[in-house]
Design an enzyme around this catalytic site. Structure first.
Site, PDB file in Angstrom:
ATOM      1  N   ARG A   1      16.616  39.184   4.862  1.00 27.10           N
ATOM      2  CA  ARG A   1      17.292  37.813   5.187  1.00 27.10           C
ATOM      3  C   ARG A   1      17.295  37.553   6.477  1.00 27.10           C
ATOM      4  NH1 ARG A   1      16.733  38.190   0.682  1.00 27.10           N
ATOM      5  NH2 ARG A   1      17.922  37.281  -1.315  1.00 27.10           N
TER       6      ARG A   1
ATOM      7  N   SER B   1      23.364  32.555  -2.572  1.00 30.03           N
ATOM      8  CA  SER B   1      24.424  33.595  -2.075  1.00 30.03           C
ATOM      9  C   SER B   1      25.096  33.148  -0.774  1.00 30.03           C
ATOM     10  CB  SER B   1      23.619  35.081  -1.905  1.00 30.03           C
ATOM     11  OG  SER B   1      23.129  35.507  -2.986  1.00 30.03           O
TER      12      SER B   1
ATOM     13  N   GLU C   1      25.155  34.332   4.814  1.00 33.80           N
ATOM     14  CA  GLU C   1      23.923  34.425   4.633  1.00 33.80           C
ATOM     15  C   GLU C   1      23.397  32.988   5.162  1.00 33.80           C
ATOM     16  OE1 GLU C   1      21.377  35.623   1.068  1.00 33.80           O
ATOM     17  OE2 GLU C   1      20.639  33.433   1.508  1.00 33.80           O
TER      18      GLU C   1
END
Ligand code: FAD
Ligand code: EPU
Length: 347
Positions: free
Chosen positions: A165, A235, A331
């Site tokens: 990520r 998420s 995130e």
């Protein structure tokens, strides 16, 4: 050529968390020249601006004082090589539309990333991933444009610093750059990526790209909230990656934690499991809550104020730190009145 549409309305339908905030102006951009012109005007007049794809990885904290540019620069160019297909895809294309397009064309290999919301630009910035595949695995290059001098630069895959990520587009090429297009290489020889949950749905001898695509869509629809019905940004936190030593200690206490060995020897731990194990007991702050079927997802039940979502996230972070000595890093991106800000940082 399409004219850019200018709206003076709420951002509610332009962020999947469904946060009801406004921007000074919202402009849908369909050409590179329009993007350049708008950014030039903003730079000259000192007006803040931010580029969005589908707004599926952001949390707006308050009304935005600048211009929100919705990137709809589209187009897919295909070149054939002996053993592969080379795709040049503009950053305003929707990721899942590309996955479906490749399946229709018989270019197989993107199916494990089925149904991920968002556009191609953020897919590169975020190095999206799911079910054993990450964007970096199929990327060849990322084209960015400087929003100060309009220069286009091609960053080859090896220089994109892709990791979980993460990418160079979150650091060196941030703010004054936009992702314009990406290069994708799909080998003609198809190598299926099989994962445990898939085997519950498909017989391994009958596996094909369409079955993987459909199966992943089925799994995701079952597990993840529908953004059209329940505000969320996927998420909220990343899965924490901890040292082998720390992992050994925690795994001796909680043997069931799903964990994954990383190439450098560190261990990725399931954040959803930690949140589930803590047992937050249907915690709700105003309209902000934890999604029951996937505890890593925070939801806006109806009219959550961003502060309520932040408060809930903070409670989760502090509780997990206290119980497991593990820090959960967000995130998603947080955006205040002037732009992206760092929040809920490591303490
Ligand atoms: P946005 O939210 O619009 O933007 C994200 C950030 O990138 C912002 O800071 C924005 O300013 C910046 N940005 C966007 N476009 C550009 C550009 N062209 N140039 C410069 N900066 C830009 N992610 C995964 O990796 N795997 C998953 O399985 C997954 N599942 C999800 C499921 C759900 C239900 C949801 C809601 C989200 C999920 N996500 C997942 C997260 C999200 O889909 C990805 O992060 C996606 O790439 C975000 O795309 P976007 O276009 O919506 O980005
Ligand atoms: N689990 C729980 N409780 C839950 C959910 C999961 O204990 O509520 C445990 C289960 O044991 C499960 C394991 O955690 O087997 C892993 O769960 P899941 O497969 O849902 O994956 P995840 O680690 O929670 C990550 C990504 C998702 C991606 C999936 C599938 C991150 C932060 N999230 O979730 O991406 O779709 O894997 O590969 O890495 C996103 O980035 O927004 C996102 C949704």
């Amino acid at each position: 050529m399409h004219k850019n549409k200018i709206y003076q309305k709420s951002l509610k339908d332009l962020n999947t968390f469904s946060i009801d905030v406004t921007a000074k102006k919202i402009i849908f951009v369909r050409s590179i020249q329009s993007l350049i012109n708008i950014c030039k005007t903003c730079n000259l007049s000192n007006i803040p601006y931010i580029i969005l794809g589908e707004g599926s990885n952001v949390l707006f904290l308050e009304n935005y004082k600048g211009i929100v540019i919705i990137n709809r620069i589209k187009g897919i160019k295909v070149k054939e090589q002996i053993n592969a297909w080379l795709l040049h895809v503009y950053s305003g294309e929707k990721w899942n539309d590309l996955v479906k397009y490749t399946l229709r064309m018989g270019f197989f290999g993107l199916e494990n990333l089925a149904l991920i919301p968002g556009c191609l630009g953020s897919a590169a910035i975020q190095n999206i991933g799911a079910y054993g595949l990450e964007f970096k695995n199929i990327c060849q290059y990322v084209d960015i444009i400087s929003l100060e001098n309009s220069k286009i630069i091609r960053i080859k895959k090896d220089l994109c610093k892709f990791s979980y990520r993460d990418s160079i587009f979150k650091y060196k090429y941030k703010d004054k750059y936009a992702v314009l297009a990406v290069g994708i290489k799909i080998y003609k020889k198809w190598n299926p990526i099989i994962f445990k949950a898939l085997l519950k749905n498909i017989n391994i001898t009958e596996v094909n790209p369409y079955k993987i695509y459909n199966s992943i869509c089925q799994i995701r629809k079952k597990k993840l909230p529908n953004v059209n019905k329940l505000g969320n940004a996927g998420s909220f936190f990343k899965n924490p990656i901890i040292s082998k030593k720390k992992a050994k200690k925690i795994l001796s206490l909680y043997i069931n934690i799903p964990h994954y060995l990383q190439i450098d020897g560190s261990i990725k731990i399931s954040a959803a499991w930690l949140i589930e194990k803590y047992n937050f007991n249907n915690i709700q702050i105003g309209d902000a809550a934890i999604y029951k079927k996937q505890k890593l997802i925070l939801i806006n039940r109806k009219k959550a104020h961003p502060k309520e979502i932040l408060k809930l996230a903070e409670i989760i972070q502090k509780s997990i730190l206290k119980k497991f000595k593990i820090w959960l890093e967000p995130e998603i991106d947080f955006i205040n009145a002037m732009g992206r800000i760092k929040l809920l940082k490591n303490i």
